[in-house]
Design an enzyme around this catalytic site. Structure first.
Site, PDB file in Angstrom:
ATOM      1  N   ASN A 242       0.896  -1.205   0.193  1.00  0.00           N
ATOM      2  CA  ASN A 242       0.108  -0.010  -0.039  1.00  0.00           C
ATOM      3  C   ASN A 242       0.749   1.172   0.035  1.00  0.00           C
ATOM      4  O   ASN A 242       1.460   1.166   0.909  1.00  0.00           O
ATOM      5  CB  ASN A 242      -0.800  -0.157   1.434  1.00  0.00           C
ATOM      6  CG  ASN A 242      -1.734   1.288   1.558  1.00  0.00           C
ATOM      7  OD1 ASN A 242      -1.845   2.085   0.426  1.00  0.00           O
ATOM      8  ND2 ASN A 242      -2.359   1.540   2.610  1.00  0.00           N
ATOM      9  N   TRP A 243       0.893   1.805  -1.161  1.00  0.00           N
ATOM     10  CA  TRP A 243       1.683   3.144  -1.283  1.00  0.00           C
ATOM     11  C   TRP A 243       1.377   4.114  -0.316  1.00  0.00           C
ATOM     12  O   TRP A 243       2.054   5.344  -0.484  1.00  0.00           O
ATOM     13  CB  TRP A 243       2.201   3.247  -2.724  1.00  0.00           C
ATOM     14  CG  TRP A 243       2.986   2.349  -3.361  1.00  0.00           C
ATOM     15  CD1 TRP A 243       3.783   1.372  -2.733  1.00  0.00           C
ATOM     16  CD2 TRP A 243       3.484   2.439  -4.816  1.00  0.00           C
ATOM     17  NE1 TRP A 243       4.713   0.613  -3.620  1.00  0.00           N
ATOM     18  CE2 TRP A 243       4.249   1.398  -4.975  1.00  0.00           C
ATOM     19  CE3 TRP A 243       3.255   3.241  -5.898  1.00  0.00           C
ATOM     20  CZ2 TRP A 243       4.983   0.984  -5.978  1.00  0.00           C
ATOM     21  CZ3 TRP A 243       3.790   2.844  -7.182  1.00  0.00           C
ATOM     22  CH2 TRP A 243       4.649   1.582  -7.365  1.00  0.00           C
ATOM     23  N   LYS A 244      -0.168   4.113  -0.095  1.00  0.00           N
ATOM     24  CA  LYS A 244      -0.590   5.559   0.221  1.00  0.00           C
ATOM     25  C   LYS A 244      -0.334   6.682  -0.545  1.00  0.00           C
ATOM     26  O   LYS A 244      -0.393   6.498  -1.737  1.00  0.00           O
ATOM     27  CB  LYS A 244      -0.013   5.728   1.954  1.00  0.00           C
ATOM     28  CG  LYS A 244      -0.067   4.279   2.830  1.00  0.00           C
ATOM     29  CD  LYS A 244       0.272   4.404   4.270  1.00  0.00           C
ATOM     30  CE  LYS A 244       0.008   3.229   4.935  1.00  0.00           C
ATOM     31  NZ  LYS A 244       0.345   3.049   6.334  1.00  0.00           N
TER      32      LYS A 244
ATOM     33  N   HIS B  68      -9.317   1.147   5.107  1.00  0.00           N
ATOM     34  CA  HIS B  68      -7.926   1.250   5.790  1.00  0.00           C
ATOM     35  C   HIS B  68      -8.318   2.275   7.017  1.00  0.00           C
ATOM     36  O   HIS B  68      -9.013   3.177   6.861  1.00  0.00           O
ATOM     37  CB  HIS B  68      -6.902   1.789   4.690  1.00  0.00           C
ATOM     38  CG  HIS B  68      -5.698   1.916   5.371  1.00  0.00           C
ATOM     39  ND1 HIS B  68      -5.175   2.850   6.253  1.00  0.00           N
ATOM     40  CD2 HIS B  68      -4.622   0.903   5.084  1.00  0.00           C
ATOM     41  CE1 HIS B  68      -3.813   2.300   6.446  1.00  0.00           C
ATOM     42  NE2 HIS B  68      -3.554   1.305   5.974  1.00  0.00           N
TER      43      HIS B  68
ATOM     44  N   GLU C 153      -6.483   4.419   8.145  1.00  0.00           N
ATOM     45  CA  GLU C 153      -6.378   6.081   7.851  1.00  0.00           C
ATOM     46  C   GLU C 153      -7.613   6.671   7.408  1.00  0.00           C
ATOM     47  O   GLU C 153      -7.701   7.594   7.585  1.00  0.00           O
ATOM     48  CB  GLU C 153      -4.981   6.267   6.939  1.00  0.00           C
ATOM     49  CG  GLU C 153      -3.737   5.800   7.708  1.00  0.00           C
ATOM     50  CD  GLU C 153      -2.593   5.159   6.842  1.00  0.00           C
ATOM     51  OE1 GLU C 153      -2.849   5.331   5.606  1.00  0.00           O
ATOM     52  OE2 GLU C 153      -1.624   4.821   7.582  1.00  0.00           O
TER      53      GLU C 153
ATOM     54  N   GLU D   1      -5.144  -4.858  10.598  1.00  0.00           N
ATOM     55  CA  GLU D   1      -3.805  -3.850  10.808  1.00  0.00           C
ATOM     56  C   GLU D   1      -4.291  -3.155  12.010  1.00  0.00           C
ATOM     57  O   GLU D   1      -4.947  -2.368  12.162  1.00  0.00           O
ATOM     58  CB  GLU D   1      -3.977  -2.898   9.480  1.00  0.00           C
ATOM     59  CG  GLU D   1      -3.554  -3.575   8.174  1.00  0.00           C
ATOM     60  CD  GLU D   1      -3.212  -2.510   7.168  1.00  0.00           C
ATOM     61  OE1 GLU D   1      -1.891  -2.775   6.946  1.00  0.00           O
ATOM     62  OE2 GLU D   1      -3.819  -1.552   7.251  1.00  0.00           O
TER      63      GLU D   1
ATOM     64  N   GLY E 140       3.153   2.066  10.644  1.00  0.00           N
ATOM     65  CA  GLY E 140       4.024   3.165  10.571  1.00  0.00           C
ATOM     66  C   GLY E 140       4.828   3.594  11.873  1.00  0.00           C
ATOM     67  O   GLY E 140       5.540   4.614  12.027  1.00  0.00           O
TER      68      GLY E 140
ATOM     69  N   SER F  71       4.002  -2.207   9.943  1.00  0.00           N
ATOM     70  CA  SER F  71       5.337  -2.332  10.086  1.00  0.00           C
ATOM     71  C   SER F  71       6.072  -3.708   9.630  1.00  0.00           C
ATOM     72  O   SER F  71       6.906  -4.258  10.390  1.00  0.00           O
ATOM     73  CB  SER F  71       5.676  -1.879  11.479  1.00  0.00           C
ATOM     74  OG  SER F  71       5.582  -0.681  11.904  1.00  0.00           O
TER      75      SER F  71
ATOM     76  N   GLY G  85       5.163   1.201   4.278  1.00  0.00           N
ATOM     77  CA  GLY G  85       6.538   2.110   3.983  1.00  0.00           C
ATOM     78  C   GLY G  85       7.503   1.113   3.319  1.00  0.00           C
ATOM     79  O   GLY G  85       8.457   1.563   2.264  1.00  0.00           O
TER      80      GLY G  85
HETATM   81  P1  13P Z   1       3.460   0.234   7.635  1.00  0.00           P
HETATM   82  O1  13P Z   1       4.025  -0.955   6.846  1.00  0.00           O
HETATM   83  O2  13P Z   1       4.105   1.504   7.048  1.00  0.00           O
HETATM   84  O3  13P Z   1       3.432   0.110   9.039  1.00  0.00           O
HETATM   85  O4  13P Z   1       2.005   0.416   7.191  1.00  0.00           O
HETATM   86  C1  13P Z   1       0.970  -0.533   7.246  1.00  0.00           C
HETATM   87  C2  13P Z   1      -0.140  -0.217   6.433  1.00  0.00           C
HETATM   88  O5  13P Z   1      -0.927   0.733   6.925  1.00  0.00           O
HETATM   89  C3  13P Z   1      -0.465  -1.094   5.368  1.00  0.00           C
HETATM   90  O6  13P Z   1      -1.696  -0.730   4.724  1.00  0.00           O
END
Ligand code: 13P
Length: 249
Positions: A9-11, A95, A97, A167, A173, A213, A235
């Site tokens: 997931n590149w966000k 998600h 976020e 998640e 993150g 993570s 990330g």
């Molecule tokens: P990280 O791997 O950066 O912790 O993010 C996880 C995530 O939100 C994947 O959707």
């Protein structure tokens, strides 16, 4: 044995040029990685570049969000049909976020999931508890509520076509990965919810990805758990070498 899925997931990262550069480096590194499904979720503006760059590879492209209506006066939104036409095969839904910053609810997750399925996309429905929930001993209560309102509200046929991502918000993150045991316990609980709502067969066929993570140095330990059917990587999916190392765990 459930087939594993490693998804990135590149966000809100990467331009079109950066997307092309990523695939030029990434595709050769996973050209022989037939042991799992590979998914990359770029931002909307880079979807076309990603679909183009992934053509002829085993990498499936995902959108990071979708709206549930087919078309209409919904400024700024995109329908599942539009995403499918653009070459997406998957879409992330709910998600944390989006729940945290954009008001995503159990109800919107359910509507988006059904719309995605109707357009032939594979939804990756995300659930996960906050640190405060876990510390208050409410992890199962929260996961149960998210499951019932989202995946649990589908028909059995619809349910058989989704992926779930667990998640925990405190692991996203933060560099603080859930231990393989903590993740496996949560996955086991979600599978129990699926068995209760649908059937034992539906529960054992469900693929549940872990996210939070995930890095090249912890993927092996996580994947040693039978309960973990893959990973949703933030990330560490932005760098071709690091994401390939995770795919090739
Ligand atoms: P990280 O791997 O950066 O912790 O993010 C996880 C995530 O939100 C994947 O959707």
């Amino acid at each position: 044995m459930r087939r594993r899925v490693i998804a990135g997931n590149w966000k809100m990262y990467k331009t079109q040029a950066e997307t092309r550069a990523f695939f030029a480096a990434f595709a050769p590194l996973v050209a022989h990685s037939a042991h799992c499904d590979i998914v990359v979720a770029p931002p909307f503006t880079a979807l076309a570049a990603a679909v183009d760059a992934a053509r002829g590879t085993a990498v499936g492209i995902a959108a990071q969000n979708v709206f549930w209506e087919k078309e209409g006066a919904y400024t700024g939104e995109l329908s599942a049909g539009m995403l499918a036409e653009a070459g997406c095969r998957y879409v992330l839904i709910g998600h944390s976020e989006r729940r945290q910053y954009f008001g995503e609810t159990e109800e919107s997750v359910a509507k988006k999931t059904r719309a995605a399925l109707a357009a032939g996309l594979t939804p990756i429905v995300c659930v996960g508890e906050l640190l405060a929930d876990r510390e208050a001993g409410k992890t199962e209560e929260v996961l149960g509520r998210q499951f019932r309102g989202g995946p649990g509200s589908l028909t059995a046929e619809e349910f058989s076509r989704i992926l779930v991502a667990y998640e925990p918000v405190w692991a996203i993150g933060t560099g603080r990965t859930a231990t393989p045991e903590i993740a496996a316990a949560a996955h086991g609980f979600l599978r129990k919810c699926a068995a209760g709502q649908f059937s034992a067969a539906a529960a054992s066929a469900l693929r549940i990805l872990y996210g939070g993570s995930v890095k090249p140095d912890n993927i092996k330990g996580l994947m040693a758990q039978d309960e973990l059917d893959g990973a949703l990587v933030g990330g560490a999916s932005l760098d071709a070498k690091s994401f390939a190392a995770i795919v090739n765990f």
